[in-house]
Each structure stands twice: as structure tokens, then as C-alpha cells.
Scaffold this motif. Sequence first.
Motif, short mmCIF file in Angstrom:
data_model
loop_
_atom_site.label_atom_id
_atom_site.label_comp_id
_atom_site.label_asym_id
_atom_site.label_seq_id
_atom_site.Cartn_x
_atom_site.Cartn_y
_atom_site.Cartn_z
N MET A 198 61.98 58.85 13.69
CA MET A 198 63.35 59.13 13.29
C MET A 198 63.79 60.53 13.71
N LEU A 199 62.86 61.45 13.70
CA LEU A 199 63.18 62.83 14.08
C LEU A 199 63.06 63.05 15.59
N ASP A 200 61.96 62.59 16.18
CA ASP A 200 61.71 62.86 17.60
C ASP A 200 62.67 62.12 18.53
N LYS A 209 69.58 57.28 16.01
CA LYS A 209 70.61 58.19 15.50
C LYS A 209 71.47 57.49 14.45
N GLN A 210 71.83 56.24 14.71
CA GLN A 210 72.63 55.48 13.75
C GLN A 210 71.84 55.26 12.46
N LEU A 409 62.93 48.13 9.66
CA LEU A 409 63.71 49.10 8.87
C LEU A 409 65.11 49.27 9.43
N ILE A 410 65.23 49.31 10.75
CA ILE A 410 66.55 49.43 11.38
C ILE A 410 67.41 48.23 11.00
N ALA A 411 66.84 47.04 11.11
CA ALA A 411 67.61 45.83 10.78
C ALA A 411 68.01 45.81 9.31
N PHE A 415 71.86 46.18 7.55
CA PHE A 415 72.34 45.18 6.59
C PHE A 415 72.80 45.83 5.29
N VAL A 416 72.01 46.78 4.79
CA VAL A 416 72.36 47.45 3.54
C VAL A 416 73.67 48.23 3.69
N VAL A 417 73.83 48.89 4.82
CA VAL A 417 75.06 49.66 5.06
C VAL A 417 76.30 48.75 4.95
N ASN A 418 76.18 47.55 5.45
CA ASN A 418 77.33 46.63 5.50
C ASN A 418 77.44 45.77 4.25
N ASN A 419 76.50 45.89 3.32
CA ASN A 419 76.52 45.04 2.12
C ASN A 419 76.26 45.85 0.86
#
Length: 419
Positions: A198-200, A209-210, A409-411, A415-419
Amino acid sequence: MILKFLACFLLVWVPCPAQKTRFDGFSVLRVVPTSEKQLLLSKQILENQNPLEVDVWRFPGGVDHSLDIQVSPKHFSKLNQTLTENGLQAHLLIRDVQTLISEQERLNKNVKETADLFNYGKYHTLDEVNSWIKNITEYYPNMTTALKVTQSYEGRTIQLLRISTGEGNSKPSFFIEGGIHSREWISPATVLFMAGQMLDRYSSDTRIKQLVDSFDWFILPVFNVDGYEYTWTKNRNWRKTRSKHGSCVGVDPNRNWDYEWCKEGASKEPCSDQYCGPSPFSEVEVKGVADFIMKNSKNIKGFIDFHSYSQLWMTPWGYTKQLPPDFKDQDKGSELAVKALQKVYGTKYNHGSIANVIYVASGSSADWTYGAAKIKYSYGVELRDTGKYGFLLPPDQIIPSGTETLEALIALANFVVNN
């Protein structure tokens, strides 16, 4: 989350404190009950075989679910005979546990280190993990902060890494923890790898980044710091905390949360590896993490407690097979996560509620974060593998585990962001 079923047994094989426990000749048997009768029999056999040197690596939550039992050479024939007499066929899963432990140690020592880079492809001691937190916050000072959560029973600092690219406290948060059960080394290793990625890759990968920008990330690599240290120095198979309870040591930190505490799937016997503790939040580690989460719960929208092994992506409830009102949404997140994970290397995960997928377990972290802290998207994840190595995965599986889990985790985060 994998547990030792026996309440208390005689540890005649434990050497003097100065030595490291060895498991020469210890094997792991797999039994698959094919009926409710066989399931009940398998539980009764384990309950009635005291004092047996039996360590249940994987407990069967139901019919056709695997039961993995570590047994000493002294009791191998007796246990196998008892199983056979009751119509339960045992398959030899691991012939010699010490061989796998020694091989894991040998391979880990042979992983090359460089002077200026942290090697995510090996298992790291607690001191090395803490040094990584210190160094990563110095390398990425504008994105990271090291936060002390609490002190452990033995006085070690439990600390986490906060990754944030936003200002103020308005952004939603996501909490990830590893190593609540100390012998499950792939858990902290996977959490460290994902945090490093996530950092590198933040400035070069738009998907990363998203991911990072969507939340403030609280990342706790090693929850059970005393137990984790003990697995490196004294007993590789240690699971619990290190608090004292009469002649017994430790509490299962994933049975000590103050939500439906110490009901089915937990034990009040202090020598049990399922011991729920003398009271909810009796463990300073659990209470400290819970207090931190509750303090920040208003903004925390996602929670994952990473374990091993079995390859499962699970949601509440753990204390009952009944499903919570948010199960449909929660399980949709699991479904998207395991599909994304499988696309990387073909690794297959099952998903569903904890009690229905693996076994009933009360007083767990995911039940508390969902039921008490009101974090809708709360998950318990069992990482690689399905039993070939169990808790003793060779280090060459760390980066593959981290890579595929990061995709999950990305997926899930999207999903959490949109729900």
C-alpha cells in the motif's frame, strides 16, 4: 481461530523452561465425520481421552468438515484405535510436526536479506516487526503514523501503523489485525506485506492509490505480542496469551471479547486453548484493542481479523448459526473478495458466516466489532493453506498469500466504499 478442543491435559513432553519445545514424532491426523452421529462421536472421543497430548488444529463445525488432530507418538496408536472402533477413519495429514517446524526455520534463515530493504518474503520476529513500523514511518512520514495501542501482560508494546492521505477525521477508516493467535505466523506476514504494498506502490499504481485514499487504515500486524514472542523462543505451537491462571497459562484472545462471551465454542477451563478467560476483556491486550476500536468506531467502516488456516472468508455470527440482518451485504463483500483472490493463483476460499462455515465460536473479535462497535463489514479470514502445512507454511508462500489477499482487500474495500 483454529482451536485446541481438550479442556486440560498433561503436558509430559514439555522440556525445562530454558529449552524450546520439540515435537519429534508428533503427527497430525485428519478425520471427516460423515454423519451427525460421527460428528458427536468425534467430539466425545476427544473430551473423554484425558490426559492425551492432543492438539486440535482444525475443529469440525459440522458433517463433512475436516477435523485435524495433532497427537504425540505416545498416544498415536490409542487415538487411532479409538477412532477406528467408532467408525471414524483417520488419514495421516502430517507425518512429523518437528520436521515441518525445522524446515520452516531452515528456509526462513536462508531467505536473503539486504542492508536497506525489509524482506517481506520471510517470517519476522516481534522486534523486527516493531523495527519495521519505526522505519516505515520514517520513510513515509507524510502518510504514516505509529500508534501505541496498549501494553501486554508481559509489558510489551502493542503498536499499529496508521496509513492516511487525508486531512482531519472525516474520512472513513478500515481496521486490520493479524496474529491474535500466536502460532498463525502467515497472518502477521500477510498483513505486513499488504501494508508495505500500500505504501510502496501508492505513487505508481492507481488501484493501490484508490485503495489507500478511500480510507484511513489502522493496521495491527501482531495482536498477541507475548504469545507471538513465545512461539519464536519456547513453543512454536503456542496459541494463547501468556497471562497466569492458577497452574495454567493464557487465554484465547479470540474468545475474550465482551459479546456473547463464553457460550458455545469456548471453555471455562483455564488449561483449554479455548479458555475464554475469567471475565470478558480480562486480557489487557483484548481490552486495549477493543478500547482503541470503540474510540474510533464512528468512522471505522471495515474490520478484518486475519487467521490461519483453512482458506475461509467469514462474517458474523460466530456465536450462533443464525444469520444477522446484514448478512446478505456482508457475504456479498466476502464473495467479491474470494473471487478477486482466486483470479491471482487459483486459490479457492469458501465464504459464509463463521458458525456455519467453520464452527460455533463465542466471544470473538468479529462478533464484537459487528455487534458492539456496530462495524457492519466485520470479517474473520482464515488464510492459507488447507492442511498440508497447517500453521507451518514455508516462507515461499508468504508473498503469494499477500499478493492474492491484497486483491481480495481491494475488491472488498471498493464494495464497502459503495455500500
